[in-house]
Scaffold this motif. Structure first.
Motif, mmCIF file in Angstrom:
data_model
loop_
_atom_site.group_PDB
_atom_site.id
_atom_site.type_symbol
_atom_site.label_atom_id
_atom_site.label_comp_id
_atom_site.label_asym_id
_atom_site.label_seq_id
_atom_site.Cartn_x
_atom_site.Cartn_y
_atom_site.Cartn_z
ATOM 1 N N LEU A 104 -4.712 -0.014 8.275
ATOM 2 C CA LEU A 104 -5.229 -1.039 9.190
ATOM 3 C C LEU A 104 -6.752 -1.152 9.183
ATOM 4 O O LEU A 104 -7.284 -2.244 9.382
ATOM 5 C CB LEU A 104 -4.737 -0.759 10.609
ATOM 6 C CG LEU A 104 -3.212 -0.681 10.784
ATOM 7 C CD1 LEU A 104 -2.848 -0.549 12.261
ATOM 8 C CD2 LEU A 104 -2.520 -1.891 10.165
ATOM 9 N N ARG A 105 -7.436 -0.049 8.930
ATOM 10 C CA ARG A 105 -8.899 -0.074 8.964
ATOM 11 C C ARG A 105 -9.534 -0.169 7.586
ATOM 12 O O ARG A 105 -10.724 -0.480 7.485
ATOM 13 C CB ARG A 105 -9.429 1.179 9.680
ATOM 14 C CG ARG A 105 -9.007 1.304 11.130
ATOM 15 C CD ARG A 105 -9.630 2.532 11.759
ATOM 16 N NE ARG A 105 -9.194 2.709 13.148
ATOM 17 C CZ ARG A 105 -9.595 3.711 13.937
ATOM 18 N NH1 ARG A 105 -10.450 4.618 13.458
ATOM 19 N NH2 ARG A 105 -9.151 3.809 15.178
ATOM 20 N N GLN A 106 -8.752 0.132 6.544
ATOM 21 C CA GLN A 106 -9.343 0.144 5.202
ATOM 22 C C GLN A 106 -8.687 -0.856 4.259
ATOM 23 O O GLN A 106 -9.368 -1.712 3.693
ATOM 24 C CB GLN A 106 -9.246 1.565 4.616
ATOM 25 C CG GLN A 106 -10.066 2.594 5.378
ATOM 26 C CD GLN A 106 -10.020 3.970 4.737
ATOM 27 O OE1 GLN A 106 -8.971 4.458 4.310
ATOM 28 N NE2 GLN A 106 -11.172 4.620 4.652
ATOM 29 N N VAL A 107 -7.380 -0.766 4.096
ATOM 30 C CA VAL A 107 -6.719 -1.632 3.112
ATOM 31 C C VAL A 107 -6.865 -3.103 3.476
ATOM 32 O O VAL A 107 -7.206 -3.940 2.618
ATOM 33 C CB VAL A 107 -5.227 -1.264 2.965
ATOM 34 C CG1 VAL A 107 -4.515 -2.283 2.081
ATOM 35 C CG2 VAL A 107 -5.075 0.134 2.371
ATOM 36 N N ILE A 108 -6.616 -3.455 4.729
ATOM 37 C CA ILE A 108 -6.673 -4.875 5.110
ATOM 38 C C ILE A 108 -8.056 -5.473 4.880
ATOM 39 O O ILE A 108 -8.178 -6.518 4.214
ATOM 40 C CB ILE A 108 -6.185 -5.075 6.552
ATOM 41 C CG1 ILE A 108 -4.671 -4.835 6.625
ATOM 42 C CG2 ILE A 108 -6.530 -6.482 7.060
ATOM 43 C CD1 ILE A 108 -4.084 -4.961 8.013
ATOM 44 N N PRO A 109 -9.149 -4.871 5.388
ATOM 45 C CA PRO A 109 -10.461 -5.475 5.094
ATOM 46 C C PRO A 109 -10.839 -5.418 3.617
ATOM 47 O O PRO A 109 -11.535 -6.311 3.122
ATOM 48 C CB PRO A 109 -11.431 -4.652 5.957
ATOM 49 C CG PRO A 109 -10.708 -3.396 6.286
ATOM 50 C CD PRO A 109 -9.267 -3.750 6.340
ATOM 51 N N PHE A 110 -10.361 -4.399 2.896
ATOM 52 C CA PHE A 110 -10.612 -4.313 1.455
ATOM 53 C C PHE A 110 -9.968 -5.491 0.726
ATOM 54 O O PHE A 110 -10.594 -6.123 -0.142
ATOM 55 C CB PHE A 110 -10.051 -2.981 0.934
ATOM 56 C CG PHE A 110 -10.105 -2.823 -0.559
ATOM 57 C CD1 PHE A 110 -11.265 -2.399 -1.188
ATOM 58 C CD2 PHE A 110 -8.983 -3.076 -1.342
ATOM 59 C CE1 PHE A 110 -11.306 -2.237 -2.581
ATOM 60 C CE2 PHE A 110 -9.010 -2.918 -2.725
ATOM 61 C CZ PHE A 110 -10.183 -2.510 -3.346
ATOM 62 N N PRO A 149 0.823 -1.213 0.000
ATOM 63 C CA PRO A 149 0.000 0.000 0.000
ATOM 64 C C PRO A 149 0.854 1.259 0.000
ATOM 65 O O PRO A 149 1.985 1.263 0.488
ATOM 66 C CB PRO A 149 -0.777 -0.129 1.312
ATOM 67 C CG PRO A 149 0.181 -0.832 2.226
ATOM 68 C CD PRO A 149 0.970 -1.780 1.349
ATOM 69 N N ASP A 150 0.330 2.315 -0.558
ATOM 70 C CA ASP A 150 1.019 3.598 -0.545
ATOM 71 C C ASP A 150 1.206 4.078 0.890
ATOM 72 O O ASP A 150 0.291 3.984 1.712
ATOM 73 C CB ASP A 150 0.201 4.631 -1.328
ATOM 74 C CG ASP A 150 1.075 5.597 -2.094
ATOM 75 O OD1 ASP A 150 2.153 5.942 -1.581
ATOM 76 O OD2 ASP A 150 0.691 5.988 -3.207
ATOM 77 N N GLY A 151 2.415 4.591 1.182
ATOM 78 C CA GLY A 151 2.694 5.165 2.488
ATOM 79 C C GLY A 151 3.083 6.621 2.408
ATOM 80 O O GLY A 151 3.462 7.233 3.409
ATOM 81 N N GLY A 152 2.986 7.191 1.199
ATOM 82 C CA GLY A 152 3.375 8.576 1.005
ATOM 83 C C GLY A 152 4.885 8.751 1.005
ATOM 84 O O GLY A 152 5.637 7.857 1.404
#
Length: 343
Positions: free
Chosen positions: A151-157, A123-126
């Motif tokens: 942790l709240r968006q990418v993982i469940p996505f 995932p992008d970390g900037g």
């Protein structure tokens, strides 16, 4: 006349069907077609895709927007060989966090594509997100809630869109440089999500013992555009009247007990920059030693590799802060993660 025409149509249809059966597509051809195209991904968990995926069926990236982080972000996904062979098979996942100022698209280490047993998500970390929810959300950089994003968006996505094994045991987080900090930080913040964490040349000591690394973080905040103030991410970096307490709170070297209590396995890889203070790796060696000492004091077991000047650590590593050494690190780490996931 109409009846004769109808029979003619039936005859033609039957002939076409017969020919189609006779020259049926060989087994696996549909499979090959799937492997040339990224699988469809459904928006959700606050992520909205922009445009279409880029790449093929096993190595591609998508672009997303989220209220948690300003701008568009990339998520690169590497699927294991054979992912399309068995639609019922599920896979563990390694989340790989890039360094500064890289992005997911540039993470082209050959070792990342060597596994046929796990999915890799980058995932992008900037350029200088530091895998954290910044203290100041009102800078010119806009929203900077990287921890929430991951942790709240990418993982469940990812769990919702790919055939993952959505358990702690089947999830690891690893990273290089800035991403090494992120990997240990995430494992300490959410040990319920990860069973393994790994730092590859990571900035894993942000205490006053490694003030040079703390100030390197500050430099990235100020130097990269849009420039923000030194306190934007973690508050004041200066140890005066406990003003730097947020830095100490996120410092991996001071909280290895959280990883021990959370039963997360640890791997650390570092060199010595060839003994040159001009190479960032020279300073990261001390940071890694501080974390090692903390784990020793806690009686933890871990995998620790200090390859010094790179002698004997593959053919590409010179001990410096560079991709040649990280490729060798990954060649050691990935088979070890596969064995852990399979155990």
């Amino acid at each position: 006349m109409r009846r004769k025409t109808n029979w003619w149509r039936v005859l033609v249809a039957w002939t076409v069907a017969t020919v189609a059966i006779a020259v049926a597509v060989p087994a696996g051809a549909a499979q090959a077609a799937d492997e040339t195209t990224p699988p469809p991904m459904t928006n959700g968990f606050g992520l909205t895709q922009v445009g279409t995926a880029t790449g093929d069926g096993t190595n591609f990236w998508i672009t997303v927007t989220t209220p948690e982080v300003a701008g568009e972000q990339h998520i690169k996904i590497i699927l294991p060989r054979g992912y399309y062979d068995d639609p019922g098979r599920r896979y563990p996942v390694m989340y790989f966090l890039h360094g500064s100022p890289d992005d997911p698209i540039q993470q082209n280490y050959p070792a990342l594509s060597m596994s046929d047993r796990m999915i890799t998500v980058i995932p992008d970390g900037g350029a200088r997100g530091w895998y954290a929810n910044w203290l100041d959300q009102k800078t010119k950089a806009g929203a900077q809630n990287w921890e929430n994003f991951h942790l709240r968006q990418v993982i469940p996505f990812i769990d919702a869109n790919l055939r993952t094994i959505a358990t702690k045991k089947a999830r690891a987080v690893a990273g290089i440089s800035m991403g090494g900090f992120g990997a240990l930080h995430y494992a300490q913040a959410r040990p319920d999500l990860f069973s393994q964490t790994a730092s590859l040349s990571g900035d894993i000591d942000l205490s006053v013992r490694s003030m040079d690394l703390r100030l390197a973080v500050v430099a990235s905040l100020v130097a990269y555009e849009p420039s923000v103030h030194s306190d934007a991410a973690f508050g004041s970096p200066y140890p005066v009247f406990n003003a730097d307490w947020r830095w100490n709170e996120v410092d991996p070297s001071q909280h290895m007990d959280r990883i021990k209590q959370g039963a997360v396995g640890v791997s650390i890889y570092v060199g010595n920059g060839g003994g040159s203070p001009g190479d960032l790796e020279f300073w990261l060696e001390a940071a890694s030693k501080h974390v090692k000492n903390a784990m020793d004091a806690l009686g933890m077991t871990y995998h620790y590799v200090n390859y010094g000047d790179g002698s004997g650590w593959g053919t590409q590593c010179d001990g410096g802060h560079n991709a040649g050494c990280w490729e060798e690190d990954l060649r050691d780490l990935i088979p070890r993660l596969e064995r852990h996931f399979a155990s």
